[in-house]
Design an enzyme around this catalytic site. Structure first.
Site, PDB file in Angstrom:
ATOM      1  N   ASP A 181      23.594  35.611  51.054  1.00 35.78           N
ATOM      2  CA  ASP A 181      24.919  35.186  51.505  1.00 35.78           C
ATOM      3  C   ASP A 181      25.959  36.206  51.036  1.00 35.78           C
ATOM      4  O   ASP A 181      26.812  36.677  51.798  1.00 35.78           O
ATOM      5  CB  ASP A 181      25.198  33.799  50.900  1.00 35.78           C
ATOM      6  CG  ASP A 181      26.433  33.139  51.480  1.00 35.78           C
ATOM      7  OD1 ASP A 181      27.035  33.713  52.402  1.00 35.78           O
ATOM      8  OD2 ASP A 181      26.795  32.053  51.007  1.00 35.78           O
ATOM      9  N   LYS A 206      16.569  38.873  40.836  1.00 37.04           N
ATOM     10  CA  LYS A 206      17.184  39.029  39.508  1.00 37.04           C
ATOM     11  C   LYS A 206      16.100  38.664  38.501  1.00 37.04           C
ATOM     12  O   LYS A 206      16.260  37.769  37.669  1.00 37.04           O
ATOM     13  CB  LYS A 206      18.423  38.112  39.428  1.00 37.04           C
ATOM     14  CG  LYS A 206      19.279  38.278  38.201  1.00 37.04           C
ATOM     15  CD  LYS A 206      20.076  39.561  38.164  1.00 37.04           C
ATOM     16  CE  LYS A 206      20.818  39.696  36.846  1.00 37.04           C
ATOM     17  NZ  LYS A 206      21.361  41.047  36.625  1.00 37.04           N
ATOM     18  N   TYR A 232      21.514  26.460  47.028  1.00 38.34           N
ATOM     19  CA  TYR A 232      22.384  25.668  47.906  1.00 38.34           C
ATOM     20  C   TYR A 232      21.787  24.298  48.206  1.00 38.34           C
ATOM     21  O   TYR A 232      22.484  23.401  48.671  1.00 38.34           O
ATOM     22  CB  TYR A 232      22.663  26.412  49.224  1.00 38.34           C
ATOM     23  CG  TYR A 232      23.512  27.660  49.059  1.00 38.34           C
ATOM     24  CD1 TYR A 232      24.082  27.990  47.843  1.00 38.34           C
ATOM     25  CD2 TYR A 232      23.746  28.498  50.139  1.00 38.34           C
ATOM     26  CE1 TYR A 232      24.844  29.130  47.688  1.00 38.34           C
ATOM     27  CE2 TYR A 232      24.514  29.646  50.005  1.00 38.34           C
ATOM     28  CZ  TYR A 232      25.057  29.958  48.772  1.00 38.34           C
ATOM     29  OH  TYR A 232      25.818  31.098  48.636  1.00 38.34           O
ATOM     30  N   ASP A 242      22.169  43.104  41.369  1.00 38.06           N
ATOM     31  CA  ASP A 242      23.413  43.795  40.995  1.00 38.06           C
ATOM     32  C   ASP A 242      23.351  45.266  41.414  1.00 38.06           C
ATOM     33  O   ASP A 242      24.317  45.817  41.965  1.00 38.06           O
ATOM     34  CB  ASP A 242      23.721  43.651  39.492  1.00 38.06           C
ATOM     35  CG  ASP A 242      22.485  43.666  38.611  1.00 38.06           C
ATOM     36  OD1 ASP A 242      21.356  43.712  39.151  1.00 38.06           O
ATOM     37  OD2 ASP A 242      22.628  43.653  37.376  1.00 38.06           O
ATOM     38  N   ASP A 262      27.888  39.927  53.275  1.00 38.85           N
ATOM     39  CA  ASP A 262      29.317  40.194  53.498  1.00 38.85           C
ATOM     40  C   ASP A 262      29.645  41.648  53.161  1.00 38.85           C
ATOM     41  O   ASP A 262      30.578  42.236  53.718  1.00 38.85           O
ATOM     42  CB  ASP A 262      30.207  39.251  52.676  1.00 38.85           C
ATOM     43  CG  ASP A 262      30.539  37.976  53.444  1.00 38.85           C
ATOM     44  OD1 ASP A 262      29.684  37.553  54.254  1.00 38.85           O
ATOM     45  OD2 ASP A 262      31.628  37.399  53.241  1.00 38.85           O
TER      46      ASP A 262
END
Ligand code: NAD
Length: 360
Positions: free
Chosen positions: A247, A191, A141, A223, A251
């Site tokens: 992020d 990852k 970001y 994942d 959720d």
């Protein structure tokens, strides 16, 4: 104690939930005889409308002066198609960077009384109690180079994921310290089978773990983590991850808790000379334009963020526990907003705020 804070209600339901959170804070302060100084500032779409920029210099000055900042949410649909630089969300990224709050703590708990509001089967969610520690001021970001370039008929977009050893170390130490007062387990998410960035992440986290011999560490690919959060959420205690993965995964936490409106967050920076953490507190949800202005938004994420502020920025554990206990009592009473699908008529944002004050 004197509590000096800045409130940035922001846009949409941000203003509605923040109003209730501040009412709860006033209530707590009155009950325990703390004095409060609350300043209000502009951030996000409302700031663009009034000053032309999502993070006005005046807000930067107020944030630097405050002991803690409580934020609502930012974002207005009218800015959906403008460049990232000019969007309300730029104000959010800007204030996080300004305050240097590098660790975002997102507790996810499945309250027994709310199991039915999760779309997952009760036996899967029951007993879930984790905290996601998301790195907040680095990664893709913020990395450069970034941007979109056009070359004849072809268009190319670039974003850069960067991390330094010191950025990873400090957030990892925060996660291990937190685990010490919980179930003593850190799961680091990366990852590393594909990204060099993640290989460094895994190496540094493994090194930091040696400073905390009583904490168990395991690593999981992002994942697989997305899948395990749904299949077996009880396996997680402290989940440590970089900015973008955190992020997205947090959720998913909303699904476990029953609604995104339930989730509080605390963004923590360096320690002040007084020993208090620099802190920015906000619900996890956004400005929810679809329900803004209707007195429907769940204020519990914002109210829980006040609890986190009392604990982390001011060290007021008793007061923070009182807020948590009030949330639990109100959830049990069934006086909750529509997103939690109560069996009877849903309560309004204001009614939930009032019920929390009464329970405190
Ligand atoms: P959102 O979190 O605003 O809403 C997602 C869904 O959850 C909507 O259906 C909404 O009604 C519901 N919801 C969210 N909070 C709720 C609450 N407290 N009570 C009841 N229901 C709630 O996410 P979005 O729709 O993807 O984004 C809307 C705007 O918010 C965008 O401009 C986005 O950029 C911004 N945003 C801001 C933040 C932030 O300020 N931290 C975070 C996420 C999104």
């Amino acid at each position: 104690m004197h509590l000096n804070l800045l409130v940035l209600p922001g846009d949409g339901i941000g203003t509605e939930v923040t109003r209730q959170a501040v009412a709860v804070l006033r209530h707590v302060a009155a009950k325990w005889n703390h004095s409060l100084r609350i300043t209000e500032g502009l951030l996000g779409g409302v700031a663009i409308h009034k000053t032309g920029t999502p993070l006005p210099p005046e807000t930067e000055r107020l944030a630097a002066d405050a002991d803690a900042t409580l934020m609502g949410a930012v974002g207005l649909p009218e800015f959906d198609n403008v460049a990232p630089e000019k969007r309300p969300e730029k104000g959010l990224l800007g204030i996080r960077k300004l305050l240097g709050v590098y660790a975002n703590l997102r507790p996810v708990r499945a309250y027994a009384s709310q199991l039915d509001s999760s779309p997952l089967k009760n036996h899967l969610v029951e007993g879930t109690d984790m905290i996601i520690v998301r790195e907040l001021t680095g990664g893709i970001y913020y990395g450069t180079p970034r941007g979109i370039t056009e070359n004849g008929a072809e268009v190319r977009a670039v974003n850069t994921m960067t991390y330094t050893r010191s950025e990873i170390e400090r957030v990892a130490r925060m996660a291990f310290s937190l685990a010490g007062s919980r179930r003593k387990k850190v799961t680091s998410v990366d990852k590393s089978n594909v990204l060099e960035n993640s290989q460094l992440w895994r190496r540094v986290v493994t090194e930091v773990a040696r400073e905390f011999p009583d904490i168990e560490l395991d690593h999981i690919l992002v994942d697989n983590c997305a899948m395990q959060l749904i299949l077996n959420p009880r396996r997680f205690d402290v989940v440590l991850t970089e900015n973008m993965f955190g992020d997205i995964l947090s959720d998913e936490g909303a699904v476990l808790a029953g609604s995104i409106g339930m989730l509080p967050s605390a963004s923590i920076g360096p320690k002040r000379p007084s020993g208090a953490w620099v802190g920015l507190y906000e619900p996890v949800h956004g400005s929810a334009p679809d329900i803004a202005g209707q007195n429907k938004a769940n204020p519990l994420g914002a109210i829980g963020s006040v609890g986190a502020m009392l604990e982390y920025s001011f060290g007021l554990k008793k007061e923070a526990s009182a807020v948590d206990a009030a949330i639990e009592a109100v959830l049990r009473s069934g006086r909750v907003t529509a997103d939690l699908r109560p069996p009877g008529a849903p309560a309004t944002t204001e009614e939930v705020g009032e019920a929390i004050c009464a329970a405190v």
